[in-house]
Design an enzyme around this catalytic site. Structure first.
Site, PDB file in Angstrom:
ATOM      1  N   HIS A 137       0.824  -1.206   0.000  1.00  0.00           N
ATOM      2  CA  HIS A 137       0.000   0.000   0.000  1.00  0.00           C
ATOM      3  C   HIS A 137       0.857   1.253   0.000  1.00  0.00           C
ATOM      4  O   HIS A 137       0.439   2.304  -0.450  1.00  0.00           O
ATOM      5  CB  HIS A 137      -0.923   0.027   1.213  1.00  0.00           C
ATOM      6  CG  HIS A 137      -2.021  -0.976   1.161  1.00  0.00           C
ATOM      7  ND1 HIS A 137      -3.240  -0.724   0.574  1.00  0.00           N
ATOM      8  CD2 HIS A 137      -2.093  -2.249   1.601  1.00  0.00           C
ATOM      9  CE1 HIS A 137      -4.015  -1.790   0.669  1.00  0.00           C
ATOM     10  NE2 HIS A 137      -3.333  -2.727   1.292  1.00  0.00           N
ATOM     11  N   HIS A 165       5.550   7.309   6.187  1.00  0.00           N
ATOM     12  CA  HIS A 165       5.286   6.686   4.897  1.00  0.00           C
ATOM     13  C   HIS A 165       4.857   7.750   3.897  1.00  0.00           C
ATOM     14  O   HIS A 165       4.746   8.925   4.233  1.00  0.00           O
ATOM     15  CB  HIS A 165       4.207   5.610   5.050  1.00  0.00           C
ATOM     16  CG  HIS A 165       2.912   6.136   5.546  1.00  0.00           C
ATOM     17  ND1 HIS A 165       2.573   6.207   6.878  1.00  0.00           N
ATOM     18  CD2 HIS A 165       1.852   6.645   4.888  1.00  0.00           C
ATOM     19  CE1 HIS A 165       1.368   6.732   7.007  1.00  0.00           C
ATOM     20  NE2 HIS A 165       0.915   7.007   5.814  1.00  0.00           N
ATOM     21  N   HIS A 217       2.584   9.010   0.149  1.00  0.00           N
ATOM     22  CA  HIS A 217       1.445   8.895  -0.763  1.00  0.00           C
ATOM     23  C   HIS A 217       1.769   9.683  -2.032  1.00  0.00           C
ATOM     24  O   HIS A 217       2.345  10.776  -1.977  1.00  0.00           O
ATOM     25  CB  HIS A 217       0.175   9.460  -0.125  1.00  0.00           C
ATOM     26  CG  HIS A 217      -0.280   8.696   1.070  1.00  0.00           C
ATOM     27  ND1 HIS A 217      -1.127   7.611   0.991  1.00  0.00           N
ATOM     28  CD2 HIS A 217       0.013   8.841   2.389  1.00  0.00           C
ATOM     29  CE1 HIS A 217      -1.346   7.122   2.199  1.00  0.00           C
ATOM     30  NE2 HIS A 217      -0.657   7.853   3.066  1.00  0.00           N
ATOM     31  N   HIS A 236       3.677  11.217   5.646  1.00  0.00           N
ATOM     32  CA  HIS A 236       2.975  11.197   6.923  1.00  0.00           C
ATOM     33  C   HIS A 236       3.898  10.660   8.008  1.00  0.00           C
ATOM     34  O   HIS A 236       4.384   9.530   7.916  1.00  0.00           O
ATOM     35  CB  HIS A 236       1.722  10.317   6.839  1.00  0.00           C
ATOM     36  CG  HIS A 236       0.643  10.886   5.991  1.00  0.00           C
ATOM     37  ND1 HIS A 236      -0.462  10.165   5.590  1.00  0.00           N
ATOM     38  CD2 HIS A 236       0.478  12.135   5.472  1.00  0.00           C
ATOM     39  CE1 HIS A 236      -1.253  10.940   4.860  1.00  0.00           C
ATOM     40  NE2 HIS A 236      -0.697  12.132   4.771  1.00  0.00           N
ATOM     41  N   THR A 241      -6.291   7.774   7.183  1.00  0.00           N
ATOM     42  CA  THR A 241      -6.719   7.911   5.784  1.00  0.00           C
ATOM     43  C   THR A 241      -6.856   6.557   5.105  1.00  0.00           C
ATOM     44  O   THR A 241      -7.028   6.485   3.891  1.00  0.00           O
ATOM     45  CB  THR A 241      -5.734   8.787   4.977  1.00  0.00           C
ATOM     46  OG1 THR A 241      -4.463   8.135   4.914  1.00  0.00           O
ATOM     47  CG2 THR A 241      -5.581  10.153   5.624  1.00  0.00           C
ATOM     48  N   THR A 242      -6.778   5.491   5.874  1.00  0.00           N
ATOM     49  CA  THR A 242      -6.967   4.139   5.352  1.00  0.00           C
ATOM     50  C   THR A 242      -7.856   3.379   6.332  1.00  0.00           C
ATOM     51  O   THR A 242      -7.985   3.768   7.492  1.00  0.00           O
ATOM     52  CB  THR A 242      -5.637   3.397   5.209  1.00  0.00           C
ATOM     53  OG1 THR A 242      -5.021   3.310   6.506  1.00  0.00           O
ATOM     54  CG2 THR A 242      -4.693   4.127   4.266  1.00  0.00           C
TER      55      THR A 242
END
Length: 284
Positions: free
Chosen positions: A117, A142, A144, A161, A228-229
């Site tokens: 992911h 991590h 995005h 993040h 956000t997941t």
């Protein structure tokens, strides 16, 4: 938000992105991705979710009852940040591994994970964020691509993040927007160690200067949101730093080629407020 049940903390610490199911969080190796995290399901294998097709963000709340907030929550993230936001009174203090002048802000990276992911790096204990009377420990960070938050309706090519958890399970995430520009030497090291395939973990006995990942930290947009997941847990404290960092076009491409479009669309603000806070207590 990373007192939430331990399983949710694990969830936060885990980064998410498209495709595979979530492994146990690298932060506490079984609690808070960023932002991003495994669900509260009783099963050891959370229900599969992703960023496209029949497991895209619009369907998350239908995939598993524990993902209900992804569709019904009123305090979800990411959001569109309006630069006209008024001033607030929050104060915060970063202490990312400070020790002496020569070793200030150095942090050992425990491992670098491609969980299918996102690309996530877990760090050793010792770096903290103080916000709203709480102390949060940096667990992992991590990425995005493109950004999840927008600023005045515009995405940036990437967003980082920094996921933190308090001792009682509360979560706080610091968002760093990334623009195309000058190459970043610290990120070159991450790219060098990047796992070869989803699911791979690389043990990197390597020192990274965490503050080199960060822009000026004196101003930020502050609001209360969610992971956000899935499971989209709410009550997460968000700081979206106003200043940004840059990566070269090639560096952004190196990340994007591995995590193409692992961003959740912006969510409604509803009754929440966003403040632009500048009253900051910097660690000495």
């Amino acid at each position: 938000m990373q007192c939430i049940p331990q399983v949710l903390i694990a969830s936060a610490v885990l980064f998410t992105a498209c495709g595979t199911s979530e492994p146990p969080p690298a932060e506490v190796q079984a609690p808070p991705a960023e932002v991003e995290a495994p669900p509260t399901a009783v099963s050891a294998r959370p229900t599969h979710w992703g960023y496209s097709g029949d497991v895209a963000p619009a369907t998350w709340n239908t995939l598993d009852p524990v993902y209900a907030l992804c569709g019904n929550g009123m305090g979800q993230s990411p959001i569109d940040v309006n630069t006209a936001a008024g001033a607030g009174g929050s104060t915060w203090e970063f202490n990312y591994g400070s020790s002496s002048l020569h070793m200030a802000h150095n942090e050992h990276v425990e491992d670098l994970l491609d969980n299918g992911h996102t690309i996530q790096l877990s760090v050793e204990e010792g770096s903290t964020l103080k916000l709203g009377g709480n102390t949060y420990h940096l667990k992992q960070f991590h990425f995005h691509t493109p950004s999840e938050h927008t600023v005045d309706g515009k995405h940036t090519p990437m967003e980082m993040h920094m996921v933190h958890a308090s001792d009682d399970g509360k979560l706080a995430v610091v968002s760093v927007m990334i623009e195309e520009g000058k190459a970043n030497e610290n990120f070159a090291k991450i790219i060098e160690y990047m796992p070869a395939a989803p699911g791979d973990t690389v043990k990197a006995d390597h020192k990274l200067v965490l503050d080199a990942h960060m822009p000026n930290k004196e101003k930020a947009y502050h609001y209360t949101g969610s992971l956000t997941t899935p499971p989209c847990t709410e009550g997460v404290e968000w700081l979206v730093l106003t200043d940004r960092i840059t990566l070269s076009a090639d560096q952004i491409k190196a990340f994007a080629s591995r995590m193409n479009n692992n961003n959740r669309p912006v969510q409604k603000l509803n009754e929440r407020s966003v403040t632009k806070d500048a009253r900051v207590a910097q660690a000495k």
